[in-house]
Design a protein around this motif. Structure first.
Motif, mmCIF file in Angstrom:
data_model
loop_
_atom_site.group_PDB
_atom_site.id
_atom_site.type_symbol
_atom_site.label_atom_id
_atom_site.label_comp_id
_atom_site.label_asym_id
_atom_site.label_seq_id
_atom_site.Cartn_x
_atom_site.Cartn_y
_atom_site.Cartn_z
ATOM 1 N N GLY A 183 51.971 48.360 41.489
ATOM 2 C CA GLY A 183 51.160 47.236 41.046
ATOM 3 C C GLY A 183 50.716 46.412 42.233
ATOM 4 O O GLY A 183 51.512 46.094 43.122
ATOM 5 N N ILE A 184 49.424 46.082 42.285
ATOM 6 C CA ILE A 184 48.885 45.240 43.349
ATOM 7 C C ILE A 184 48.097 44.115 42.687
ATOM 8 O O ILE A 184 47.194 44.375 41.884
ATOM 9 C CB ILE A 184 47.961 46.029 44.298
ATOM 10 N N GLN A 185 48.444 42.892 43.017
ATOM 11 C CA GLN A 185 47.726 41.738 42.497
ATOM 12 C C GLN A 185 47.125 40.941 43.644
ATOM 13 O O GLN A 185 47.724 40.828 44.718
ATOM 14 C CB GLN A 185 48.655 40.828 41.692
ATOM 15 N N LEU A 186 45.948 40.389 43.400
ATOM 16 C CA LEU A 186 45.322 39.467 44.347
ATOM 17 C C LEU A 186 45.402 38.060 43.763
ATOM 18 O O LEU A 186 44.908 37.818 42.658
ATOM 19 C CB LEU A 186 43.864 39.857 44.591
ATOM 20 N N TRP A 187 46.068 37.170 44.489
ATOM 21 C CA TRP A 187 46.241 35.780 44.044
ATOM 22 C C TRP A 187 45.401 34.871 44.921
ATOM 23 O O TRP A 187 45.306 35.053 46.136
ATOM 24 C CB TRP A 187 47.705 35.364 44.124
ATOM 25 N N ARG A 188 44.797 33.877 44.266
ATOM 26 C CA ARG A 188 43.991 32.903 44.994
ATOM 27 C C ARG A 188 44.121 31.547 44.294
ATOM 28 O O ARG A 188 43.980 31.477 43.062
ATOM 29 C CB ARG A 188 42.532 33.352 45.034
ATOM 30 N N ASP A 189 44.416 30.512 45.046
ATOM 31 C CA ASP A 189 44.553 29.154 44.504
ATOM 32 C C ASP A 189 45.559 29.097 43.347
ATOM 33 O O ASP A 189 45.327 28.454 42.316
ATOM 34 C CB ASP A 189 43.196 28.626 44.029
ATOM 35 N N GLY A 190 46.668 29.807 43.512
ATOM 36 C CA GLY A 190 47.744 29.747 42.532
ATOM 37 C C GLY A 190 47.545 30.568 41.283
ATOM 38 O O GLY A 190 48.339 30.455 40.333
#
Length: 257
Positions: A183-190
């Motif tokens: 699993g790969i997630q991209l997080w931005r600004d929480g």
């Protein structure tokens, strides 16, 4: 995670974009897991599989790393940049194989073991459609090499034209002798803005295994590339903003988390 015999991984990849427009895509994918060099690699016996030459299914080291004939020097350089304190032993790679000479690998994973066979580092190499590659290297403490691994790092490479290089990647990797889940997630600004999951069953990499999925293998590369391009078209039609890609080849810079 200990080294596994050469394996064929049959499964599915799913992408979910959560913002600014919700969008999902799924496609089947075949991958291989094998040593990058050494006797275990040359011991694979199947008339349908070859190393560094044309066949129905083949593994070419230059499809990864710096694009050179041998992968080990590149792996050693990546680990040295992170001040790895172990002697590198067996290194296994998880990637889409060439099928009739064609391949595209969105993500390649290298499992780096020490001389005792213990997993000590994992390298994720991300590729884009513009000929670029970028590696994210993670060292494991001696007591953290189980069957479930988690990593995070800042994003520093252009992949999708609908995402800039801002944000943080979060990786989760679960693997045993029978299955693998990445699993790969991209997080931005929480908040999570993009999630990708690959789920696979692990089977022997032999003639019987290759013959068991002839149609899936035949369209492996076209499914990967076609699905990505089709997703890009749909996202463009939904009005998503596009960013200018970073043209350039392989990013070999050392980096720190």
């Amino acid at each position: 995670m200990t080294p596994l015999p050469a394996s064929l991984l049959a499964g599915e990849v799913g992408h979910t974009r959560l913002t600014p427009k919700r969008h999902a895509l799924r496609y089947g994918m075949q991958s291989i897991l094998l040593d990058i060099d050494g006797p275990e690699l040359t011991a694979i016996r199947s008339p349908l599989f070859s190393v560094d030459r044309f066949n129905l299914v083949s593994f070419h080291p230059r499809d990864h790393g710096r694009g050179e004939a041998a992968l080990r020097p590149w792996v050693e350089a990546q680990l040295a940049a992170e001040d790895a304190d172990f002697d590198i032993g067996q290194v296994q790679i998880l990637a889409a194989p060439r099928v009739l000479g064609l391949v595209f690998n969105p993500v390649t994973i290298l499992f780096c073991h020490d001389r005792t066979g213990k997993l000590r580092a994992v390298i994720f190499q991300v590729s884009n459609f513009h000929g670029g590659r970028c590696a994210y290297t993670f060292l494991l403490p001696r007591n953290e090499a189980g069957e479930s691994l988690r990593f995070s790092c800042r994003k520093r490479f252009f992949v999708s034209p609908f995402n800039n290089t801002d944000g943080e990647y979060r990786f989760r990797l679960d693997r045993d002798a029978a299955s693998l889940r990445l699993g790969i997630q991209l997080w931005r600004d929480g908040a999570c803005v993009l999630s990708a999951v690959q789920k696979c069953e692990i089977r022997p990499l032999d003639t019987a295994g290759l013959l068991a999925a002839p149609l899936s293998l035949a369209f492996n590369t076209t499914k990967i590339v076609g699905a990505i391009l089709f997703e890009a078209l749909r996202l463009r039609l939904k009005g998503l903003k596009m960013y200018t890609p970073r043209h350039g080849s392989i990013d070999t810079r050392p980096w720190r988390q």
